[in-house]
Scaffold this active site. Sequence first.
Site, PDB file in Angstrom:
ATOM      1  N   SER A 157       0.964  -1.229   0.047  1.00 29.20           N
ATOM      2  CA  SER A 157       0.094  -0.123  -0.097  1.00 29.20           C
ATOM      3  C   SER A 157       0.797   1.367  -0.055  1.00 29.20           C
ATOM      4  O   SER A 157       0.170   2.231  -0.194  1.00 29.20           O
ATOM      5  CB  SER A 157      -0.946   0.067   1.246  1.00 29.20           C
ATOM      6  N   TYR A 164      14.462  -4.429  15.452  1.00 30.00           N
ATOM      7  CA  TYR A 164      14.324  -4.310  13.954  1.00 30.00           C
ATOM      8  C   TYR A 164      15.651  -5.017  13.532  1.00 30.00           C
ATOM      9  O   TYR A 164      15.611  -5.606  12.574  1.00 30.00           O
ATOM     10  CB  TYR A 164      14.342  -2.773  13.539  1.00 30.00           C
ATOM     11  N   SER A 173      15.179  -8.810  13.509  1.00 33.69           N
ATOM     12  CA  SER A 173      14.224  -9.355  12.806  1.00 33.69           C
ATOM     13  C   SER A 173      14.988  -9.234  11.350  1.00 33.69           C
ATOM     14  O   SER A 173      14.549 -10.416  10.762  1.00 33.69           O
ATOM     15  CB  SER A 173      12.993  -8.583  12.753  1.00 33.69           C
TER      16      SER A 173
END
Length: 252
Positions: free
Chosen positions: A19, A157, A160
């Site tokens: 998106s 972050y 991951s």
Amino acid sequence: MTQDMFSLTGRVAVVTGASSGLGLGFARALAAAGATVYAAARRLDRLEALSAEIPAIVPVRCDVTDDGDRKALVDRCFEESGRLDVLINNAGKPGPPNAEDETLDGFQSILDLNLVAGFHLATYAVSKIPSGTATSIINISSVIGLVSTAPIGGASYAASKAGTLGLTRELAGQWGRRGVRVNAVVPGWFDTEMTDGLFTNDKSAGWVRRNTMLGRGGIDGEIDGAVLFLASDASSYMTGQTLVVDGGWTAR
Ligand SMILES: NC(=O)c1ccc[n+]([C@@H]2O[C@H](COP(=O)([O-])OP(=O)(O)OC[C@H]3O[C@@H](n4cnc5c(N)ncnc54)[C@H](OP(=O)(O)O)[C@@H]3O)[C@@H](O)[C@H]2O)c1
């Protein structure tokens, strides 16, 4: 013809986080190369606007942290198209920059979004793909998966995104003989909603320029070629690899 190697005509792709930002660009690029693209994110209105502009893009509301949403995304792709050739695990976001500000629940939620969701989408999709079918899975990591970017970045972050690279190699090793290639793309700094403020603040924009060999952040479209390469037959002998598109940030 050389350009045929990059063609995705007749292929079906799923792009998460389509998106805005990089994922929006990937969806456009894959559709332009001929693919039908299932574009997934939570903001359905944006995906519908994209689909109105590019009919090959199918909008799907999906929260990738929701187990049911993940399965519904893959199921819909198979029910409507009968196949899934390309999966791009792109949806993601950072946590707080300072480790001491991260709660355990917050840390876990970043892993759930940036790492666990892509693992489950990949395993669920592959469980439905007949062995021997050429498939490309592309996981979007970050330079913080390779090097520390402190003071901007964050512990959850980094964990991951580094985990994404290990996951990429392991899945590539497990699935290579069944025709599934798994590679990662590492973006440097790109001006998106996620990096909002980074490029408008003189100090942080200067930090990006000074530490990037090309002397600037990435601009729209400059990472799409890497993703198209990995999605297409042009990279048919490539798996378990990390393609870094960072203007030289990690090569210093
Ligand atoms: N921009 C950079 O400089 C940079 C650098 C390195 C790595 N990356 C990585 O590139 C990827 C894309 O980031 P971006 O820069 O393009 O950021 P962005 O513009 O903020 O896009 C993030 C996308 O992820 C989606 N998303 C977030 N949470 C979601 C959820 N729970 N379920 C489904 N979709 C979700 C968002 O859509 P909705 O909000 O509509 O759900 C949006 O489409 C991320 O993985 C990011 O870590 C970016």
